[in-house]
Design a protein around this motif. Sequence first.
Motif, PDB file in Angstrom:
ATOM      1  N   LYS A 194       0.835  -1.200   0.000  1.00 30.56           N
ATOM      2  CA  LYS A 194       0.000   0.000   0.000  1.00 30.56           C
ATOM      3  C   LYS A 194       0.870   1.250   0.000  1.00 30.56           C
ATOM      4  O   LYS A 194       1.958   1.255   0.567  1.00 30.56           O
ATOM      5  N   CYS A 197       2.333   7.234   3.520  1.00 27.21           N
ATOM      6  CA  CYS A 197       2.368   8.675   3.732  1.00 27.21           C
ATOM      7  C   CYS A 197       3.827   9.122   3.782  1.00 27.21           C
ATOM      8  O   CYS A 197       4.655   8.517   4.475  1.00 27.21           O
ATOM      9  N   ASN A 202       3.173   5.759   7.262  1.00 27.75           N
ATOM     10  CA  ASN A 202       2.126   4.759   7.472  1.00 27.75           C
ATOM     11  C   ASN A 202       1.195   4.763   6.264  1.00 27.75           C
ATOM     12  O   ASN A 202       1.122   5.750   5.521  1.00 27.75           O
ATOM     13  N   SER A 203       0.475   3.660   6.058  1.00 29.29           N
ATOM     14  CA  SER A 203      -0.442   3.563   4.923  1.00 29.29           C
ATOM     15  C   SER A 203      -1.838   4.051   5.322  1.00 29.29           C
ATOM     16  O   SER A 203      -2.147   4.198   6.495  1.00 29.29           O
ATOM     17  N   GLY A 204      -2.680   4.287   4.292  1.00 25.60           N
ATOM     18  CA  GLY A 204      -4.077   4.648   4.530  1.00 25.60           C
ATOM     19  C   GLY A 204      -4.373   6.125   4.354  1.00 25.60           C
ATOM     20  O   GLY A 204      -5.538   6.534   4.407  1.00 25.60           O
ATOM     21  N   HIS A 205      -3.350   6.939   4.197  1.00 26.56           N
ATOM     22  CA  HIS A 205      -3.567   8.366   3.971  1.00 26.56           C
ATOM     23  C   HIS A 205      -2.316   8.962   3.322  1.00 26.56           C
ATOM     24  O   HIS A 205      -1.316   8.282   3.181  1.00 26.56           O
ATOM     25  N   ASN A 206      -2.408  10.246   2.964  1.00 32.95           N
ATOM     26  CA  ASN A 206      -1.245  10.920   2.392  1.00 32.95           C
ATOM     27  C   ASN A 206      -0.792  12.046   3.303  1.00 32.95           C
ATOM     28  O   ASN A 206      -1.364  12.276   4.369  1.00 32.95           O
ATOM     29  N   LYS A 207       0.243  12.754   2.873  1.00 32.84           N
ATOM     30  CA  LYS A 207       0.835  13.800   3.725  1.00 32.84           C
ATOM     31  C   LYS A 207      -0.156  14.917   4.028  1.00 32.84           C
ATOM     32  O   LYS A 207      -0.165  15.481   5.130  1.00 32.84           O
ATOM     33  N   THR A 208      -1.035  15.214   3.029  1.00 33.80           N
ATOM     34  CA  THR A 208      -2.006  16.294   3.201  1.00 33.80           C
ATOM     35  C   THR A 208      -3.000  15.966   4.310  1.00 33.80           C
ATOM     36  O   THR A 208      -3.379  16.828   5.108  1.00 33.80           O
ATOM     37  N   MET A 209      -3.408  14.697   4.369  1.00 29.73           N
ATOM     38  CA  MET A 209      -4.387  14.259   5.357  1.00 29.73           C
ATOM     39  C   MET A 209      -3.741  13.751   6.653  1.00 29.73           C
ATOM     40  O   MET A 209      -4.452  13.338   7.570  1.00 29.73           O
ATOM     41  N   CYS A 210      -2.391  13.800   6.745  1.00 26.44           N
ATOM     42  CA  CYS A 210      -1.674  13.198   7.897  1.00 26.44           C
ATOM     43  C   CYS A 210      -1.804  14.066   9.141  1.00 26.44           C
ATOM     44  O   CYS A 210      -1.587  15.287   9.091  1.00 26.44           O
ATOM     45  N   SER A 211      -2.159  13.442  10.222  1.00 28.76           N
ATOM     46  CA  SER A 211      -2.264  14.146  11.501  1.00 28.76           C
ATOM     47  C   SER A 211      -1.205  13.642  12.505  1.00 28.76           C
ATOM     48  O   SER A 211      -1.261  13.991  13.684  1.00 28.76           O
TER      49      SER A 211
END
Length: 278
Positions: A194, A197, A202-211
């Motif tokens: 997958k 980020c 980690n998988s499941g999201h990208n840098k823009t959505m990373c918290s």
Amino acid sequence: MDRYEFKVRGPKEKWVKLFLRSEEVKMLCMESLLDCILTRFSGLRSKEVSLKYADNNDWIELPADDLDSFIDMIETAKDSARENLKVIELKICELAQTPQETASYIRLRTSPSPSPKSGSAHVAKKPKHLMARRLEAEFNRSKASDTAAYESPTQKLFKKLEQEKQDAEQTVAKKQHEVFELDSSFKSLGINKKPLCSNCHNSGHNKTMCSFAPCSSATICKEIKRHPEEEKYFKKVQSELKAAKTKLKQLELDIMLKKLKIVIPLALIHSLQKFRRT
């Protein structure tokens, strides 16, 4: 067999040499040594004389019947340029009628306690056979110590090479352990296909959505390619391991070739000697 050269300086800077075999030196005593010297300085026979030996640029008094001083004198023997020859430097002096202090400094060896009767520094004579036995024991002990301590240039070379080999083996073992530990800490247990980020890895999201906070080490995300500094260090350790292994192999080859250079000529000599006997 070792020989001893007694180099004796007498009055008016006259020098004489006495040569004795090591077996003769073992049986030597102060009285017999002085007698040998006086045969070469006949003018001193009827006079009071003192005998001194050279030790570290000093002239040491050699009291009569002081076996410790006599043994110390024998142990000052220096190796000569000639094979199997040791040199002892002595000086025989005529004693003045009125003792006076000389201006030059003379280092004195600690002598036995003065005799209560005479007050002089002489002691009762020990039997010659007891003196000879002790001298022989000290002589053999000193010779055994010298033999045990001696190392030929070839032995020193191989000792140095073996030490270098041991050091190289330790370096290889240390680097192998370091590479294994780093590789294990970076190695992922499974293959994650997958997308990751680019911030937290980690998988499941990208840098823009990373918290999440940025990933701090490849030991966490197992993605060493995303951590250039750690990747650089890992490659550096791998390179050091490779260099250490190369050095170890070269040392092993060096030792083997040097041993062959010694063994092969010896084998040829033995073969030649065997051929000549037939």
